[in-house]
Design a protein around this motif. Structure first.
Motif, mmCIF file in Angstrom:
data_model
loop_
_atom_site.group_PDB
_atom_site.id
_atom_site.type_symbol
_atom_site.label_atom_id
_atom_site.label_comp_id
_atom_site.label_asym_id
_atom_site.label_seq_id
_atom_site.Cartn_x
_atom_site.Cartn_y
_atom_site.Cartn_z
ATOM 1 N N GLU A 172 0.839 -1.205 0.000
ATOM 2 C CA GLU A 172 0.000 0.000 0.000
ATOM 3 C C GLU A 172 0.872 1.253 0.000
ATOM 4 O O GLU A 172 0.545 2.239 -0.647
ATOM 5 C CB GLU A 172 -0.921 0.010 1.225
ATOM 6 N N HIS A 173 1.958 1.178 0.741
ATOM 7 C CA HIS A 173 2.871 2.316 0.836
ATOM 8 C C HIS A 173 3.423 2.684 -0.535
ATOM 9 O O HIS A 173 3.476 3.864 -0.903
ATOM 10 C CB HIS A 173 4.002 1.982 1.815
ATOM 11 N N GLU A 174 3.842 1.672 -1.310
ATOM 12 C CA GLU A 174 4.374 1.936 -2.652
ATOM 13 C C GLU A 174 3.325 2.571 -3.551
ATOM 14 O O GLU A 174 3.608 3.515 -4.288
ATOM 15 C CB GLU A 174 4.886 0.635 -3.284
ATOM 16 N N GLN A 175 2.092 2.061 -3.500
ATOM 17 C CA GLN A 175 1.021 2.595 -4.337
ATOM 18 C C GLN A 175 0.627 4.004 -3.899
ATOM 19 O O GLN A 175 0.310 4.855 -4.727
ATOM 20 C CB GLN A 175 -0.205 1.681 -4.289
ATOM 21 N N PHE A 176 0.643 4.225 -2.603
ATOM 22 C CA PHE A 176 0.196 5.497 -2.062
ATOM 23 C C PHE A 176 1.154 6.633 -2.395
ATOM 24 O O PHE A 176 0.749 7.777 -2.530
ATOM 25 C CB PHE A 176 0.054 5.357 -0.537
ATOM 26 N N LEU A 177 2.439 6.336 -2.551
ATOM 27 C CA LEU A 177 3.452 7.378 -2.725
ATOM 28 C C LEU A 177 3.973 7.491 -4.155
ATOM 29 O O LEU A 177 5.037 8.059 -4.386
ATOM 30 C CB LEU A 177 4.604 7.157 -1.759
ATOM 31 N N VAL A 178 3.213 6.988 -5.129
ATOM 32 C CA VAL A 178 3.652 7.056 -6.528
ATOM 33 C C VAL A 178 3.817 8.509 -6.969
ATOM 34 O O VAL A 178 4.816 8.884 -7.590
ATOM 35 C CB VAL A 178 2.649 6.315 -7.447
#
Length: 171
Positions: free
Chosen positions: A102-108
């Motif tokens: 989720e962190h990777e997707q959230f900070l794109v």
């Protein structure tokens, strides 16, 4: 008479060239010149050394200043430090609330803005003291902070909704 004397010297030049002054004559000349000559050679040596040292110093200084990136104003550096600190704090807060996926997707979006910021820094280095580039860098930092704040608000709202659902299920 001058012409005869000159003709005599020219005709007898070989006789004059083989004669060398006596050792006493050279010693007398050295003693007379020694007092006057001792100051100037040392002065020339000192001047030559100072010239060489200053030349080397200036060359090294010029080489180091060309390699350094352009200096940013104190005001900009303080603003950059402030925003970078807040952005780092917000990223940690978001990371603590999300799984790694989720962190990777959230900070794109933030990652894209990070790469844009690095590009702006490279542009600033080639176009030193360009205020428009500096303004764009500050805007980029502000936008990143704004996005992170909105993402934290969204996460907080989701957390509050989950808490309300848990409370209503318990009743």
């Amino acid at each position: 008479m001058g012409d005869q004397f000159e003709k005599f010297i020219i005709d007898n030049r070989e006789a004059f060239d083989d004669a060398t002054p006596s050792e006493n004559a050279w010693n007398a000349i050295d003693q007379k010149l020694g007092k006057k000559r001792s100051i100037w050679p040392n002065m020339w040596k000192v001047a030559a050394v100072l010239f060489m040292v200053s030349t080397v110093y200036l060359m090294v200084e010029k080489a180091t200043t060309n390699d350094e990136e352009p200096l940013l104003s104190e005001e900009f550096t303080q603003a950059e430090d402030y925003y970078v600190g807040l952005i780092s704090l917000r990223r940690k807060e978001i990371k603590a609330q999300l799984t790694p996926e989720e962190h990777e997707q959230f900070l794109v979006e933030i990652d894209q803005l990070d790469s844009m910021y690095e590009e702006l820094k490279r542009t600033y280095q080639t176009n030193a003291s360009n205020d428009r580039v500096m303004d764009a860098m500050i805007s980029n930092l502000q936008l990143r902070l704004e996005i992170l704040n909105k993402q934290l608000d969204i996460l907080q709202n989701i957390k509050n909704q989950n808490n309300e659902n848990d409370i209503s299920i318990e009743i």
